[in-house]
Design a protein around this motif. Sequence first.
Motif, PDB file in Angstrom:
ATOM      1  N   VAL A   1      -3.846 -43.916 -15.810  1.00 24.33           N
ATOM      2  CA  VAL A   1      -2.468 -43.828 -15.862  1.00 24.33           C
ATOM      3  C   VAL A   1      -1.551 -42.697 -15.145  1.00 24.33           C
ATOM      4  O   VAL A   1      -0.702 -42.822 -14.312  1.00 24.33           O
ATOM      5  N   GLY A   2      -2.115 -41.398 -15.167  1.00 21.99           N
ATOM      6  CA  GLY A   2      -1.789 -40.389 -14.248  1.00 21.99           C
ATOM      7  C   GLY A   2      -1.785 -40.448 -13.025  1.00 21.99           C
ATOM      8  O   GLY A   2      -0.950 -40.110 -12.233  1.00 21.99           O
ATOM      9  N   GLY A   3      -3.138 -41.303 -12.212  1.00 22.71           N
ATOM     10  CA  GLY A   3      -3.035 -41.367 -11.064  1.00 22.71           C
ATOM     11  C   GLY A   3      -1.886 -42.392 -10.448  1.00 22.71           C
ATOM     12  O   GLY A   3      -1.260 -42.345  -9.275  1.00 22.71           O
ATOM     13  N   TYR A   4      -1.329 -43.152 -11.299  1.00 14.91           N
ATOM     14  CA  TYR A   4      -0.179 -44.045 -10.956  1.00 14.91           C
ATOM     15  C   TYR A   4       1.338 -43.642 -10.901  1.00 14.91           C
ATOM     16  O   TYR A   4       2.137 -43.863 -10.461  1.00 14.91           O
ATOM     17  N   THR A   5       1.342 -42.877 -12.244  1.00 13.20           N
ATOM     18  CA  THR A   5       2.591 -42.264 -12.531  1.00 13.20           C
ATOM     19  C   THR A   5       2.820 -40.756 -12.393  1.00 13.20           C
ATOM     20  O   THR A   5       3.847 -40.172 -12.587  1.00 13.20           O
ATOM     21  N   ASN A   6       1.804 -40.014 -12.131  1.00 17.48           N
ATOM     22  CA  ASN A   6       1.730 -38.460 -11.918  1.00 17.48           C
ATOM     23  C   ASN A   6       2.417 -37.855 -13.242  1.00 17.48           C
ATOM     24  O   ASN A   6       2.961 -36.770 -13.356  1.00 17.48           O
ATOM     25  N   ALA A   7       2.257 -38.450 -14.382  1.00 18.92           N
ATOM     26  CA  ALA A   7       2.688 -38.045 -15.907  1.00 18.92           C
ATOM     27  C   ALA A   7       1.969 -36.736 -15.997  1.00 18.92           C
ATOM     28  O   ALA A   7       0.718 -36.516 -15.724  1.00 18.92           O
ATOM     29  N   THR A   8       2.512 -35.862 -17.057  1.00 19.53           N
ATOM     30  CA  THR A   8       1.637 -34.912 -17.880  1.00 19.53           C
ATOM     31  C   THR A   8       0.609 -35.440 -18.542  1.00 19.53           C
ATOM     32  O   THR A   8       0.442 -36.176 -19.311  1.00 19.53           O
ATOM     33  N   HIS A   9      -0.630 -34.452 -18.170  1.00 14.53           N
ATOM     34  CA  HIS A   9      -1.806 -34.819 -18.594  1.00 14.53           C
ATOM     35  C   HIS A   9      -1.935 -35.403 -20.204  1.00 14.53           C
ATOM     36  O   HIS A   9      -2.391 -36.504 -20.443  1.00 14.53           O
TER      37      HIS A   9
END
Length: 403
Positions: free
Chosen positions: A277-285
Amino acid sequence: MLGNFSYCNPTKLYFGEDSLNYLNEELQKYGKNVVLVYGGGSIKKNGIYDEVIEILKKNGKNVAEIAGVMPNPTLAKLYEGVEIAKSHQADLLLAVGGGSVCDYSKAVSVSVNCKEDPWEKYFIRFEEPDCEVIPVGCVLTMVGTGSEMNAGSVITNQDTKQKIGHVFADEKIMPRFSILNPGYTMTLPKYQMVSGIYDIFNHICEQYFSGEDDNTSDYMSEGLMRSLLKSSRVAVKNPQDYEARSNIMWTATWALNTLVAMGKSADWMVHMLGQAVGGYTNATHGMTLAAVSLPYYRYIMPYGLEKFKRFAVNVWNVSPEGKTDEQVAREGLKAMENWMNELGLVMNISELGANEEMLESIADVTFPMSGGYKELNRDEILRIFKESLQRKFTKKSHQEMSV
Ligand code: NZQ
Ligand code: ZN
């Protein structure tokens, strides 16, 4: 305790309000050329940068800087930092920041003298360095990842949208020293604080939810989780509570410095889902982990029922009296959900920027893991993401937390 293992953690820790003084001692062990690595500027605002620079100057160091290391550090930034460290002939990389800065410094450390492309070698083929590595020291300002005392490094390739972590086997990659001053974490926005707290909790879960043997590591994990629950409840009400924040800092280090994984397998599937998910959204880990955890744990619970029951009783104080194992296990996960809501964690991936159209691609870059109670296939991975996406928004507004 059925596994065979060797254990060595060479990172020297300095903990407490006076811990930065020990940087003087540590600096004497390395050559003149230091590269100071830091993030987007929080250390300049809260004064840590000035304190560190003063000590570096006092010790006669020749300092270059890699500034602007972003949360979820990118491959492009890694290439940039390698050039700086190379041209400065770095004797020490001094990371001052959170997990991103520490992880990034380790990636630079193994890449400066590497003859091949570091992305291919370390993050695609998961090889160990066969070149000289530059020592890394850390001054930690954000608590959660455990990067201050482990050999993990997570880098995001923005072109391919892959966020990949490599836990190096070679203990030379672990920081040589880490300075842990809980006071330095007091300026963290609440969103980052609670995200870090959930990251810690999930690191413990990833190592706890596996195996059926009686294992000392699991008892240590339960103790760490209980401590974290208590301190997190204090800290979320009063982020300036030093006692709670110092306990959280210490728990984070032990949650992922390899100790509680000894003698057992580990799961890490929540991290694989969260990283995708982080790879697609750059969201906080930590928030990516929070958003996928409950759909995942509720799904695998029947495959590890005994452990989920133990988790409910030993961590959440659920009474097993007159209940089936499944009821007890479910109550444990419900108690965990209530705690996550108390903290104000993000509980669905849509709130992190994921949408229905992205799900197939996110599932494509999710690594299935085999160390836990069930190895997920692609359909099951997709199902977890869909469930997370459809979860109701949490009650607390995350905007309130000054993101
Ligand atoms: O960049 P600055 O301006 O410094 O701001 C940072 C950043 O925006 C801010 N911050 C840090 N300390 C602060 C502060 N703001 C105010 N006051 C302070 N004292 O916090 C933001 C987040 O920092 P970051 O370093 O990105 O957070 P975290 O420590 O959670 O690190 C996340 C990275 O570590 C990886 C994650 O995937 C992610 O890339 N992980 C590393 C692991 C490891 N080495 O073992 C394991 C983890 O599971 C994780 O995957
Ligand atoms: Zn994590």
